[in-house]
Motif scaffolding. Sequence first.
Motif, mmCIF file in Angstrom:
data_model
loop_
_atom_site.group_PDB
_atom_site.id
_atom_site.type_symbol
_atom_site.label_atom_id
_atom_site.label_comp_id
_atom_site.label_asym_id
_atom_site.label_seq_id
_atom_site.Cartn_x
_atom_site.Cartn_y
_atom_site.Cartn_z
ATOM 1 N N GLU A 143 0.828 -1.207 0.000
ATOM 2 C CA GLU A 143 0.000 0.000 0.000
ATOM 3 C C GLU A 143 0.865 1.261 0.000
ATOM 4 O O GLU A 143 0.520 2.255 -0.627
ATOM 5 C CB GLU A 143 -0.947 -0.004 1.204
ATOM 6 C CG GLU A 143 -2.071 -1.024 1.107
ATOM 7 C CD GLU A 143 -2.923 -0.838 -0.142
ATOM 8 O OE1 GLU A 143 -3.200 0.325 -0.513
ATOM 9 O OE2 GLU A 143 -3.306 -1.858 -0.747
ATOM 10 N N VAL A 144 1.992 1.217 0.701
ATOM 11 C CA VAL A 144 2.906 2.363 0.693
ATOM 12 C C VAL A 144 3.476 2.574 -0.700
ATOM 13 O O VAL A 144 3.555 3.706 -1.190
ATOM 14 C CB VAL A 144 4.040 2.160 1.717
ATOM 15 C CG1 VAL A 144 5.163 3.169 1.478
ATOM 16 C CG2 VAL A 144 3.516 2.302 3.138
ATOM 17 N N SER A 157 0.811 4.129 -2.766
ATOM 18 C CA SER A 157 0.597 5.520 -2.352
ATOM 19 C C SER A 157 1.718 6.424 -2.856
ATOM 20 O O SER A 157 1.478 7.554 -3.285
ATOM 21 C CB SER A 157 0.504 5.583 -0.827
ATOM 22 O OG SER A 157 0.400 6.920 -0.390
ATOM 23 N N ASN A 158 2.947 5.919 -2.833
ATOM 24 C CA ASN A 158 4.097 6.717 -3.277
ATOM 25 C C ASN A 158 4.061 7.030 -4.763
ATOM 26 O O ASN A 158 4.711 7.989 -5.221
ATOM 27 C CB ASN A 158 5.399 6.001 -2.942
ATOM 28 C CG ASN A 158 5.756 6.106 -1.471
ATOM 29 O OD1 ASN A 158 5.106 6.832 -0.709
ATOM 30 N ND2 ASN A 158 6.786 5.389 -1.058
ATOM 31 N N ASN A 208 1.778 8.309 -6.323
ATOM 32 C CA ASN A 208 1.159 9.635 -6.478
ATOM 33 C C ASN A 208 2.172 10.760 -6.304
ATOM 34 O O ASN A 208 1.963 11.866 -6.796
ATOM 35 C CB ASN A 208 0.020 9.804 -5.468
ATOM 36 C CG ASN A 208 -1.122 8.849 -5.737
ATOM 37 O OD1 ASN A 208 -1.440 8.557 -6.889
ATOM 38 N ND2 ASN A 208 -1.743 8.354 -4.673
ATOM 39 N N ASP A 209 3.270 10.471 -5.598
ATOM 40 C CA ASP A 209 4.282 11.507 -5.344
ATOM 41 C C ASP A 209 5.354 11.566 -6.424
ATOM 42 O O ASP A 209 6.222 12.447 -6.384
ATOM 43 C CB ASP A 209 4.959 11.250 -3.995
ATOM 44 C CG ASP A 209 3.970 11.280 -2.838
ATOM 45 O OD1 ASP A 209 2.978 12.018 -2.942
ATOM 46 O OD2 ASP A 209 4.197 10.554 -1.848
ATOM 47 N N GLU A 225 0.032 0.876 -10.659
ATOM 48 C CA GLU A 225 -0.785 0.456 -9.511
ATOM 49 C C GLU A 225 -1.439 -0.898 -9.782
ATOM 50 O O GLU A 225 -1.474 -1.767 -8.905
ATOM 51 C CB GLU A 225 -1.866 1.501 -9.216
ATOM 52 C CG GLU A 225 -2.770 1.075 -8.068
ATOM 53 C CD GLU A 225 -3.832 2.103 -7.717
ATOM 54 O OE1 GLU A 225 -4.749 1.758 -6.940
ATOM 55 O OE2 GLU A 225 -3.746 3.243 -8.212
ATOM 56 N N LYS A 238 3.558 4.192 9.616
ATOM 57 C CA LYS A 238 2.103 4.005 9.608
ATOM 58 C C LYS A 238 1.686 2.996 10.680
ATOM 59 O O LYS A 238 0.616 3.128 11.294
ATOM 60 C CB LYS A 238 1.639 3.558 8.227
ATOM 61 C CG LYS A 238 1.722 4.653 7.164
ATOM 62 C CD LYS A 238 1.175 4.197 5.825
ATOM 63 C CE LYS A 238 1.263 5.311 4.795
ATOM 64 N NZ LYS A 238 0.431 6.484 5.147
#
Length: 743
Positions: free
Chosen positions: A443-444, A447-448, A450-451, A464, A657
Amino acid sequence: MTETDTPKSAKKPSFTSLEICLIAVASLLFIVIVVLVISLATQSNEICTTADCTKSASRLIRNMDASVDPCDNFYQYSCGGWMKKNIIPETHTKYGLYNILKAELEVVLKSDSVLEKKVESEAAALTKAKTLYKSCTNQTLIEQKGGAPLLDMLPDIYEWPMAVDNWENDYGKTWRLEDVLARLNWKYATPLLVHLMVYTDENDSTSHIIHFGPQVSFGLLSRDYYTCKGRFAEACQAYEQFMFDMAKLIRTDRGLKISETDIKAEVTRVVDLERDIISAIDPQMLPSNQVLLHNKMELRKLNRNFTFEIDSQKFNWSYFTAKIMETVNVTVPESEIIINNYPNYFRKLKTVLAKYTKRDLQNYLVWRFVMRMVEWLSQPYRNISNTFHKVLTGKTSEVAVWRLCALYVNSYLKQAVGRLYVQEAFSENSKELMEEMIKDIREVFISNLNDLTWMDEETKKAAEEKARAIREHVGYSEDIMDDEYLNNEYKDLNYSAEEYFKNVLQNMEYVQKKRLRRLRVKVNKEEWLIGAAVINAFYSANFNEIVFPAGILQPPFFSKDQPKSLNYGGIGMVIGHEITHGFDYIGHRYDKDGIRKDWWTPDSYRKFLELSKCLADQYSNFSWDLANGLHLNGNKTLGENIADNGGIRQAYQAYKKFVERNGEELPLPGIDLSHDQLFFLNFAQIWCGSYRPQQAVISIKMDIHSPVMYRVLGSLQNFPEFAKAFNCNKSSNMVSDNICRVF
């Protein structure tokens, strides 16, 4: 007391002033003691004092060197204590945590409850594993046989010309290159000159296809050694001496005369030939050119465009392929679609072989086979090999026989040995916790995405999808607990406790034929490609899966009872590393189904290459004193460096997290470090290790991983959260002036 009894009046006590003071002091002391006890009890609750926390703290403190500034050299800070206390054993060329855990695993396999345990009623496959182990450890019988087992089977591959008389008359007249290469491939799992293998079709990950590639291993490891100059001169001389001494020993055992002049001349020809073969393989291709390795064509096209000759005999690709595949009852027509992995190599081979005779080529092919088989012969043969490897690698002593045997059985009967190992040493609770960590780190990673400003939305969406599609294997395959499955897996193997060499040959044929039979069979993506008793982890691009065998799920990598900061810094980093492999310079070529395709937009791919170059250049700037100042090869190690850098970032973020959800963990006893710092410390300590100078050079020339010290330094210099955790200023060595980040 009766009704007529009446109590006497009670007499009130009286105290002097001194007594009153003593009572007051005693009361005060009692209160102080109670407060101290409560305080100590409260303090003990603020420190983790479990056995696992205590052991973890002790290990971390023992391995580190707190006198070193962590911001100056974090590897020395983390591993300095370990390196002072651990000398490389004479049996090793390098030594680190992996070797220690491997040695412990070998002890488990050897124990009375695993390979040395006698069981009246057990799966036949388990008995076979124990029989193979017994044959390997029967050194008395192996010594009695001497070199006879090898000498007796050499005629099967047309003999070794320099080790017999009259080779041209006895073997040369019927010699055909295709026959020798085919038999070395299917029967002895020794593909030389031409490497035929059946592997997944990269354009259809559910099917298998024949691949043709160059020879992949050489007696002197890499092309640099064949210059026979400078630092490589001694190894080159030792290699020639190895071959010379082995030919002499075989001729002596056969009662043949020895002409040292003739043997030396043939040895020189063999080394020249091997030098030319390895020179025909282009230097490692750049990441952007990997697609050039995938060339589909009909089998007949090899005969038209890529054939070569030896003593006027034209190599027939169709005949060669048929000779191999007919051993598993598979017919391959001229129209068979195959993959030519390295067209340039086969083109150059034509020029190379034109310089040599069939005797030269046969000398080389059999020599490489003999070189491989020496370790399973008697001590006089092994001594010759040991002398060479001492020069090449610095190793000065043989590993204990029982250790070699445990590893050998595990490598060939991995499912059976995995069953025995899991029953003896694996905790089922580990699997559930590992699956939770994989979920967190996946999940990290997602999520990353997006950065990542360099990756456009179209590519992010596909990335993804691929990340979510990565399948995971943890611990072991449930199949190995089924007697019927295990027995069927090894039904074609029948070992003798008195015939170790024959058992070795049987294993070679078994493993290779198992691979060849896959050609007409659909890919089983649920199959475990490795055993459970393995201290490693893997990512498969064709399967898009990550694998964490039971063997690696132990401290300091992982324990269900050690602090989570250590788990995330250990196995968590490994999880992130393997996930990132799906997107490194090789993995990014495969989609979520393991099919090779360009699913990146051109702009994202161009930026990916730019960022990858930053990493490649950064690691290439590292020079290693132990290797005489040689620089690392950042291009060769690029995939692993991308994975290391991504893995440490994802694992750390996943740990943070975890803390958000569960609160801060209790400190460890005796070590004044926060859990953020402990995360990085445990990460570094899983790579504590030392190399011999010879192995340091080999590592730079051959290994796709950076040396362990630079795996730590490079990753952390690129991760600002490390500098933040240890309050490193911008001028510190552990803070890079040019941070490289891909994922």
